[in-house]
Design an enzyme around this catalytic site. Structure first.
Site, PDB file in Angstrom:
ATOM      1  N   ALA A   1       0.847  -0.995   0.255  1.00  0.00           N
ATOM      2  CA  ALA A   1       0.080  -0.072   0.068  1.00  0.00           C
ATOM      3  C   ALA A   1       0.909   1.315  -0.134  1.00  0.00           C
ATOM      4  CB  ALA A   1      -0.837   0.126   1.194  1.00  0.00           C
TER       5      ALA A   1
ATOM      6  N   PHE B   1       1.719   2.793  -2.839  1.00  0.00           N
ATOM      7  CA  PHE B   1       2.498   2.872  -4.250  1.00  0.00           C
ATOM      8  C   PHE B   1       1.248   3.249  -5.265  1.00  0.00           C
ATOM      9  CE2 PHE B   1       3.815   1.660  -8.539  1.00  0.00           C
ATOM     10  CZ  PHE B   1       5.084   2.397  -8.320  1.00  0.00           C
TER      11      PHE B   1
ATOM     12  N   THR C   1      -3.368   3.765   0.905  1.00  0.00           N
ATOM     13  CA  THR C   1      -4.400   3.802   1.949  1.00  0.00           C
ATOM     14  C   THR C   1      -5.400   4.646   1.324  1.00  0.00           C
ATOM     15  OG1 THR C   1      -2.768   3.250   3.833  1.00  0.00           O
ATOM     16  CG2 THR C   1      -4.886   4.143   4.328  1.00  0.00           C
TER      17      THR C   1
ATOM     18  N   ASN D   1       8.775   9.392   3.861  1.00  0.00           N
ATOM     19  CA  ASN D   1       7.765   9.985   3.308  1.00  0.00           C
ATOM     20  C   ASN D   1       6.795  10.483   4.463  1.00  0.00           C
ATOM     21  OD1 ASN D   1       4.661   8.834   3.255  1.00  0.00           O
ATOM     22  ND2 ASN D   1       6.317   7.125   3.371  1.00  0.00           N
ATOM     23  N   ARG D   2       6.210  11.596   4.283  1.00  0.00           N
ATOM     24  CA  ARG D   2       5.196  11.919   5.426  1.00  0.00           C
ATOM     25  C   ARG D   2       4.020  12.316   4.460  1.00  0.00           C
ATOM     26  NH1 ARG D   2       9.372  15.601   6.072  1.00  0.00           N
ATOM     27  NH2 ARG D   2       9.161  17.644   4.812  1.00  0.00           N
TER      28      ARG D   2
ATOM     29  N   PHE E   1      -1.736  10.003   3.760  1.00  0.00           N
ATOM     30  CA  PHE E   1      -2.879   9.297   3.347  1.00  0.00           C
ATOM     31  C   PHE E   1      -3.399  10.183   2.082  1.00  0.00           C
ATOM     32  CE2 PHE E   1      -4.024   6.659   7.288  1.00  0.00           C
ATOM     33  CZ  PHE E   1      -2.990   5.837   6.976  1.00  0.00           C
TER      34      PHE E   1
ATOM     35  N   ASN F   1      -5.100  -0.304   8.283  1.00  0.00           N
ATOM     36  CA  ASN F   1      -3.998   0.499   8.606  1.00  0.00           C
ATOM     37  C   ASN F   1      -3.822   1.437  10.028  1.00  0.00           C
ATOM     38  OD1 ASN F   1      -1.500   1.953   8.470  1.00  0.00           O
ATOM     39  ND2 ASN F   1      -1.553   2.531   6.466  1.00  0.00           N
TER      40      ASN F   1
ATOM     41  N   SER G   1       0.549   3.805  10.381  1.00  0.00           N
ATOM     42  CA  SER G   1       1.168   4.901   9.635  1.00  0.00           C
ATOM     43  C   SER G   1       1.653   5.931  10.644  1.00  0.00           C
ATOM     44  CB  SER G   1       0.320   5.694   8.702  1.00  0.00           C
ATOM     45  OG  SER G   1       0.778   6.657   8.143  1.00  0.00           O
TER      46      SER G   1
ATOM     47  N   ASN H   1       2.361   8.887   9.832  1.00  0.00           N
ATOM     48  CA  ASN H   1       1.991  10.465   9.252  1.00  0.00           C
ATOM     49  C   ASN H   1       0.586  10.960   9.554  1.00  0.00           C
ATOM     50  OD1 ASN H   1       4.642  10.257   8.141  1.00  0.00           O
ATOM     51  ND2 ASN H   1       4.004   8.917   6.508  1.00  0.00           N
ATOM     52  N   THR H   2      -0.206  10.106  10.224  1.00  0.00           N
ATOM     53  CA  THR H   2      -1.432  10.452  10.850  1.00  0.00           C
ATOM     54  C   THR H   2      -1.648  10.527  12.283  1.00  0.00           C
ATOM     55  OG1 THR H   2      -2.595   9.479   8.693  1.00  0.00           O
ATOM     56  CG2 THR H   2      -4.196  10.032  10.849  1.00  0.00           C
TER      57      THR H   2
ATOM     58  N   LYS I   1      -2.332  -4.048   9.612  1.00  0.00           N
ATOM     59  CA  LYS I   1      -0.873  -3.683   9.431  1.00  0.00           C
ATOM     60  C   LYS I   1      -0.229  -2.864  10.449  1.00  0.00           C
ATOM     61  CE  LYS I   1       2.005  -1.332   5.484  1.00  0.00           C
ATOM     62  NZ  LYS I   1       1.977  -1.071   4.535  1.00  0.00           N
TER      63      LYS I   1
ATOM     64  N   ASN J   1       4.856  -1.560   8.636  1.00  0.00           N
ATOM     65  CA  ASN J   1       4.649  -0.103   7.795  1.00  0.00           C
ATOM     66  C   ASN J   1       6.097   0.534   8.027  1.00  0.00           C
ATOM     67  OD1 ASN J   1       3.513   2.593   7.097  1.00  0.00           O
ATOM     68  ND2 ASN J   1       1.744   1.657   8.109  1.00  0.00           N
TER      69      ASN J   1
ATOM     70  N   GLY K   1      12.688   0.716   3.256  1.00  0.00           N
ATOM     71  CA  GLY K   1      13.673   0.731   2.292  1.00  0.00           C
ATOM     72  C   GLY K   1      14.685  -0.236   3.130  1.00  0.00           C
TER      73      GLY K   1
ATOM     74  N   THR L   1       9.652   0.260  -1.539  1.00  0.00           N
ATOM     75  CA  THR L   1      10.914   0.914  -2.060  1.00  0.00           C
ATOM     76  C   THR L   1      11.934   0.195  -2.982  1.00  0.00           C
ATOM     77  OG1 THR L   1      10.791   1.974   0.197  1.00  0.00           O
ATOM     78  CG2 THR L   1      13.108   2.108  -1.050  1.00  0.00           C
TER      79      THR L   1
END
Length: 354
Positions: free
Chosen positions: A66, A68, A90, A115-116, A119, A176, A179, A181-182, A216, A245, A268, A319
């Site tokens: 998820a 990509f 997501t 990445n940030r 979503f 998810n 993450s 980033n939320t 996840k 994740n 990665g 990655t």
């Protein structure tokens, strides 16, 4: 063809800002250009790679993670590149633009990404409509998350609404809760929040006509936390665990001043060992009751084989695909088939956890 990608394709793409390169790459994928760089190996025995997990048949164990294809625009083309499944998303109930740009960065020296994105997606209704119009040649999962502006106290309702919309078009649905980033999302991995969420989702799942439900998790968990999450998943009939994740850690990087990229999840090669450890712990506590999808740091067949030996019954990459290019899946699957056979196994199943 991998030489062609390395000498021309990757140099051109890596000359662009990371998110811009991704957007261009998606357009090229949709046009079919990716096929120029990807050739299946005719010597591969499909029976060695074929697996069945949670009632679904996969032509091979390698999927696209998820993040990509967030909006499900290139599922058919990704299948043509040799992936056994694609996890879209997501996906959130309501469309959202994500965090402020720039929000994606390459660390080539470490073969990593940060990445940030947050979503960014078109919303569940638009994505479900798009998926309803295609006939994919692989298994399609949909990864769902919580809208950023929804407090955790209302997360269950937000997840349920997204779940209902994507349910008809998904072969499986992944939740998810990991993450970075939320804000506050990872709090839902804790026992009380996870129990409430899984109970509600499984009740709705039964009412809609049950489909496999996966969870996840983050790589930044203690062994005790992993044991607790696995226990909750098993007790609530979850069908699989995706590990892992991205990580908030910057440990082990050789890139100078990684703090220049700011907050975000790292994926990665630097994530590989951490991900493998979580896979092994999850496999141990699941005791065969919960298939593990191994994600993090897979760049070649040897990486994939190591994940399988740690306990992963399926694999996902993001990655490694970005760095490896369109031929990534075919090359990895061919190498994995040889490794499985040379190790004396007749199938992926024989090697899981060995």
């Amino acid at each position: 063809m991998s030489f062609l990608w390395e000498q021309i394709g990757r140099r051109a793409m890596f000359g662009l800002e990371a998110e811009r390169a991704h957007e261009l790459g998606m357009k090229l994928l949709r046009s079919g250009v990716g096929g120029w760089f990807a050739e299946p190996d005719p010597s591969v025995d499909p029976d060695v790679l074929a697996v069945e997990r949670f009632g679904l048949k996969f032509k091979n164990p390698l999927g696209v993670a998820a993040g990509f294809d967030k909006n499900g625009v290139a599922v058919e083309q990704l299948a043509d590149l040799g992936f056994g499944f694609v996890e879209v998303g997501t996906v959130t109930l309501h469309p959202q633009s994500g965090n402020e740009k720039p929000r994606m960065f390459r660390l080539p020296q470490d073969r990593a990404l940060i990445n940030r994105l947050g979503f960014n997606n078109e919303g569940a209704a638009a994505i479900a409509e798009r998926l309803s119009k295609i006939k994919p040649k692989c298994v399609v999962g949909v990864n769902i998350g919580k809208n950023r502006d929804v407090p955790n106290e209302e997360a269950v309702e937000n997840f349920l609404a997204a779940f209902e919309i994507v349910h008809p078009v998904a072969d499986y649905i992944a939740v998810n809760i990991s993450s970075p980033n939320t804000p506050g999302l990872r709090e839902l991995q804790k026992a009380e929040g996870l129990e409430s969420l899984l109970l509600a989702l499984q009740q709705r799942n039964l009412g809609l006509g049950r489909k496999p439900l996966l969870v996840k998790i983050a790589p930044d968990l203690s062994e005790q936390e992993i044991e607790s999450i696995v226990g909750e998943c098993v007790s609530h009939g979850v069908d699989g665990l995706i590990a892992t994740n991205t990580t908030v850690s910057r440990e082990g990087l050789t890139t100078q001043n990684p703090e220049q990229f700011g907050a975000g999840g790292m994926s990665g090669k630097p994530l590989e060992l951490r991900s493998n450890t979580v896979v092994a712990h999850a496999f141990k506590y699941a005791q065969g009751k919960l298939p593990i999808v191994g994600v993090g740091g897979i760049f070649d067949a040897q990486d994939a084989f190591e994940k399988i030996r740690r306990g992963a019954g399926l694999l996902q990459a993001y990655t490694g695909f970005v760095y490896g290019g369109p031929g990534f899946a075919h090359e990895l699957n061919a190498g994995l088939s040889r490794l499985i056979t040379n190790a004396g196994f007749s199938s992926i199943d024989d090697a899981v956890g060995r």
